[in-house]
Structures are given as C-alpha cells and as structure tokens.
Write a protein that holds these residues in place. Structure first.
Motif: not given
Length: 125
Positions: A70-99
């Motif tokens: 998937g892809h992580l935006s500069e603001s820390g938003d993750l949009v990704a897929t699970i599996g190949f071909p895509e069978d699921g989703e893996f979404r969330g947020t990464f934070t700068r401050e506390d890693k």
C-alpha cells in the motif's frame, strides 16, 4: 532606518526557522506489531522514501503469511491491501511524535471474512 531593517530581518529569520514541514521521511523505516480480532498474529512493514509500504501479516492460527502492499501519506495515513490478489484491507495511522501505529484489518480469504484491529511501533530506520 537601519535599526528597523535589522529588526524586521531578525523577525523574518525567526519565522523562517520554525518547524520543518512534515514529510514522509519521518516514517521511513521498519514498523512492526501485532493484530487481533477473529484471528491473531504479527505484522511488519517497511516504509520507503516514496511512501510505498510493503510487508507481511503472519497468522498464529493458520501459520499463513499474507502480503501487505500500500501507501503511507505524509500525514501518516496508511491505505494498504492484504493478499495477492487483494483479499483484504490493512488501514490505519502512523504517528510522528511517539512512533506508534494503529488501525483495522480485514481479510476475506479464506472464508469467512475475518477482521479486527492492529497496533505497533517503528522498530528501525
């Protein structure tokens, strides 16, 4: 007049020396953690300089490994897929401050669809 100019120049220097813009570079490196819900396991991903995210999701129940892409935006938003071909989703947020990182996941293969939450942290650059 020189005093006013120096005062204005000093003020502009202080304004110009503020915090740098947020960039993807704060997130580059390896992140890992656990997931839970209708299934449990571990995950790890690598964030590249262009924001591309690749990694694996490992199930403790089935001992299967699933590809994360998937892809992580500069603001820390993750949009990704699970599996190949895509069978699921893996979404969330990464934070700068506390890693730290948190999010949700779902996977439709094998049926029935499984889902839950995940959490983790940055482990290396």
């Amino acid at each position: 007049m020189k005093k006013i100019f120096l005062l204005l120049l000093t003020a502009f220097l202080f304004v110009g020396c503020g915090k740098d813009e947020d960039t993807i570079y704060d997130f580059i490196g390896t992140w890992a953690g656990t997931y839970e819900g209708t299934e449990k396991g571990d995950w790890n991903v690598v964030v590249a300089t262009d924001g591309k995210v690749t990694g694996t999701l490992h199930s403790n129940q089935t001992t299967e490994n699933y590809y994360i892409s998937g892809h992580l935006s500069e603001s820390g938003d993750l949009v990704a897929t699970i599996g190949f071909p895509e069978d699921g989703e893996f979404r969330g947020t990464f934070t700068r401050e506390d890693k730290k990182a948190t999010g949700t996941w779902s996977n439709a293969v094998p049926t029935p669809t499984r889902a839950g939450t995940w959490k983790g942290a940055k482990t290396s650059k």
